[in-house]
Design a protein around this motif. Sequence first.
Motif, PDB file in Angstrom:
ATOM      1  N   GLY A  10     124.105 -51.720  80.678  1.00  0.00           N
ATOM      2  CA  GLY A  10     124.106 -51.889  82.087  1.00  0.00           C
ATOM      3  C   GLY A  10     124.304 -53.082  82.681  1.00  0.00           C
ATOM      4  N   ARG A  11     123.245 -53.969  82.051  1.00  0.00           N
ATOM      5  CA  ARG A  11     123.321 -55.553  82.413  1.00  0.00           C
ATOM      6  C   ARG A  11     124.361 -56.327  81.859  1.00  0.00           C
ATOM      7  N   ALA A  12     124.857 -56.151  80.494  1.00  0.00           N
ATOM      8  CA  ALA A  12     125.881 -56.502  80.064  1.00  0.00           C
ATOM      9  C   ALA A  12     127.159 -56.194  80.558  1.00  0.00           C
ATOM     10  N   GLY A  13     127.379 -54.844  81.067  1.00  0.00           N
ATOM     11  CA  GLY A  13     128.324 -54.302  81.586  1.00  0.00           C
ATOM     12  C   GLY A  13     128.653 -54.961  83.031  1.00  0.00           C
ATOM     13  N   HIS A  14     127.563 -55.275  83.689  1.00  0.00           N
ATOM     14  CA  HIS A  14     127.764 -55.737  85.071  1.00  0.00           C
ATOM     15  C   HIS A  14     128.316 -57.372  84.795  1.00  0.00           C
ATOM     16  N   VAL A  15     127.808 -58.227  83.888  1.00  0.00           N
ATOM     17  CA  VAL A  15     128.586 -59.168  83.550  1.00  0.00           C
ATOM     18  C   VAL A  15     130.106 -59.085  83.159  1.00  0.00           C
ATOM     19  N   ARG A  16     130.334 -58.313  82.289  1.00  0.00           N
ATOM     20  CA  ARG A  16     131.583 -57.880  81.825  1.00  0.00           C
ATOM     21  C   ARG A  16     132.600 -57.605  83.172  1.00  0.00           C
ATOM     22  N   ALA A  17     132.205 -57.142  83.921  1.00  0.00           N
ATOM     23  CA  ALA A  17     132.900 -56.572  85.473  1.00  0.00           C
ATOM     24  C   ALA A  17     133.233 -57.850  86.145  1.00  0.00           C
ATOM     25  N   CYS A  18     132.017 -58.761  86.250  1.00  0.00           N
ATOM     26  CA  CYS A  18     132.303 -59.951  87.039  1.00  0.00           C
ATOM     27  C   CYS A  18     133.501 -60.927  86.197  1.00  0.00           C
ATOM     28  N   VAL A  19     133.338 -60.892  85.078  1.00  0.00           N
ATOM     29  CA  VAL A  19     134.309 -61.800  84.305  1.00  0.00           C
ATOM     30  C   VAL A  19     135.528 -61.291  84.346  1.00  0.00           C
ATOM     31  N   LEU A  20     135.855 -60.001  84.143  1.00  0.00           N
ATOM     32  CA  LEU A  20     137.104 -59.241  84.376  1.00  0.00           C
ATOM     33  C   LEU A  20     137.572 -59.433  85.636  1.00  0.00           C
ATOM     34  N   THR A  21     137.068 -59.610  86.840  1.00  0.00           N
ATOM     35  CA  THR A  21     137.697 -59.756  88.251  1.00  0.00           C
ATOM     36  C   THR A  21     137.471 -61.126  88.735  1.00  0.00           C
ATOM     37  N   HIS A  22     137.315 -61.945  87.869  1.00  0.00           N
ATOM     38  CA  HIS A  22     137.050 -63.536  88.382  1.00  0.00           C
ATOM     39  C   HIS A  22     138.508 -63.987  88.743  1.00  0.00           C
ATOM     40  N   ARG A  23     139.576 -63.540  87.969  1.00  0.00           N
ATOM     41  CA  ARG A  23     140.912 -64.087  88.257  1.00  0.00           C
ATOM     42  C   ARG A  23     141.486 -63.600  89.498  1.00  0.00           C
ATOM     43  N   PHE A  24     142.435 -64.631  89.969  1.00  0.00           N
ATOM     44  CA  PHE A  24     142.962 -64.230  91.238  1.00  0.00           C
ATOM     45  C   PHE A  24     144.201 -63.319  91.087  1.00  0.00           C
ATOM     46  N   ARG A  25     143.499 -61.961  91.117  1.00  0.00           N
ATOM     47  CA  ARG A  25     144.715 -60.686  90.826  1.00  0.00           C
ATOM     48  C   ARG A  25     144.496 -59.864  92.042  1.00  0.00           C
ATOM     49  N   SER A  26     145.592 -59.489  92.761  1.00  0.00           N
ATOM     50  CA  SER A  26     145.326 -58.485  93.834  1.00  0.00           C
ATOM     51  C   SER A  26     145.044 -57.235  93.307  1.00  0.00           C
ATOM     52  N   ASP A  27     145.437 -56.629  91.841  1.00  0.00           N
ATOM     53  CA  ASP A  27     145.243 -55.396  91.437  1.00  0.00           C
ATOM     54  C   ASP A  27     143.811 -55.112  90.818  1.00  0.00           C
ATOM     55  N   ARG A  28     143.089 -56.264  90.849  1.00  0.00           N
ATOM     56  CA  ARG A  28     141.795 -56.138  90.223  1.00  0.00           C
ATOM     57  C   ARG A  28     140.805 -57.084  90.888  1.00  0.00           C
ATOM     58  N   PRO A  29     140.215 -56.544  92.303  1.00  0.00           N
ATOM     59  CA  PRO A  29     139.695 -57.327  92.997  1.00  0.00           C
ATOM     60  C   PRO A  29     138.079 -57.098  92.560  1.00  0.00           C
ATOM     61  N   PRO A  30     137.248 -58.127  92.761  1.00  0.00           N
ATOM     62  CA  PRO A  30     135.822 -58.091  92.574  1.00  0.00           C
ATOM     63  C   PRO A  30     135.161 -57.142  93.402  1.00  0.00           C
ATOM     64  N   GLU A  31     134.289 -56.257  92.902  1.00  0.00           N
ATOM     65  CA  GLU A  31     133.688 -55.117  93.568  1.00  0.00           C
ATOM     66  C   GLU A  31     132.130 -55.608  94.050  1.00  0.00           C
ATOM     67  N   SER A  32     131.301 -55.893  92.874  1.00  0.00           N
ATOM     68  CA  SER A  32     129.993 -55.938  93.342  1.00  0.00           C
ATOM     69  C   SER A  32     129.606 -57.381  93.955  1.00  0.00           C
ATOM     70  N   LEU A  33     128.708 -57.802  94.692  1.00  0.00           N
ATOM     71  CA  LEU A  33     128.232 -58.789  95.172  1.00  0.00           C
ATOM     72  C   LEU A  33     128.222 -59.895  94.106  1.00  0.00           C
ATOM     73  N   GLU A  34     127.751 -59.885  93.083  1.00  0.00           N
ATOM     74  CA  GLU A  34     127.736 -60.692  92.080  1.00  0.00           C
ATOM     75  C   GLU A  34     129.120 -61.233  91.681  1.00  0.00           C
ATOM     76  N   ALA A  35     129.840 -60.214  91.556  1.00  0.00           N
ATOM     77  CA  ALA A  35     131.448 -60.452  90.982  1.00  0.00           C
ATOM     78  C   ALA A  35     132.204 -61.133  92.121  1.00  0.00           C
ATOM     79  N   LYS A  36     131.652 -61.097  93.460  1.00  0.00           N
ATOM     80  CA  LYS A  36     132.490 -61.665  94.466  1.00  0.00           C
ATOM     81  C   LYS A  36     131.821 -63.262  94.592  1.00  0.00           C
ATOM     82  N   ILE A  37     130.454 -63.113  94.049  1.00  0.00           N
ATOM     83  CA  ILE A  37     130.243 -64.677  94.058  1.00  0.00           C
ATOM     84  C   ILE A  37     130.640 -65.494  92.757  1.00  0.00           C
ATOM     85  N   VAL A  38     130.896 -64.809  91.911  1.00  0.00           N
ATOM     86  CA  VAL A  38     131.482 -65.772  90.736  1.00  0.00           C
ATOM     87  C   VAL A  38     133.053 -65.818  91.096  1.00  0.00           C
ATOM     88  N   PHE A  39     133.916 -65.114  91.769  1.00  0.00           N
ATOM     89  CA  PHE A  39     135.031 -65.155  92.058  1.00  0.00           C
ATOM     90  C   PHE A  39     135.268 -66.452  93.122  1.00  0.00           C
TER      91      PHE A  39
END
Length: 230
Positions: free
Chosen positions: A92-121
């Motif tokens: 769960g913890r590592a998967g959360h980080v994985r999702a943040c890294v996956l969505t940090h790139r400027f891509r309209s088809d893969r926006p960040p979803e969690s608050l943490e992912a949005k912060i990293v983005f």
Amino acid sequence: MDRAEFQAIEGYMLQQMADMAHDAQHVYRVFYTALDIAGWETEARRDIVAAAALLHDVGRAAQARDPALCHAQVGAEMAYRFLTRELGWDEGRAGHVRACVLTHRFRSDRPPESLEAKIVFDADKLDVTGAMGIARTLLYAGQTDEPLYRLDGEGRVLVDADSPSSFLQEYNFKLRGIAGGLYTRRARELARGRQKAADDFYGALLAEVTGSLERGRAALDGLLRETGDF
């Protein structure tokens, strides 16, 4: 996250970074900015933000070797494997980080979803705003043999979205609008403070280019008239 975990993640990141425009100092800037933003978001999990910010670009070397790869996708899996196998993080913890890294790139088809992912983005995008953004974009343009500007058939500088890539086109089409796509209030506040420096540089460079072209063509016309070749 304790000090030992931080040092382990930092060490893994440092082993991966080689790209001058996306080097370790870029990662540290994103990391510190992400912690700043997280400090304004009381519900943010700062351990997730910290790990994801440190690891967000670990896939860059793989993309450099094979441009068909997406560094965010490769890096997300690298981050997950490292955290689970080397540090013993749960899925769960590592998967959360994985999702943040996956969505940090400027891509309209893969926006960040969690608050943490949005912060990293947001933290990553802030590093292409302001004077730093100008410097990094020029550095990357030099690495990829991209020109400062291109001209159309009539000698006008091309800066529109559908124009061939150049520094001036990249700034006008993409970079100057970064602030409008940020998710957190703190990031938008930081972006506003940086935007004027970048806009001033872009305006000054465009004015110098167009002014030089206009004066030079007028001088050439005069020369040709004098020699009867006009």
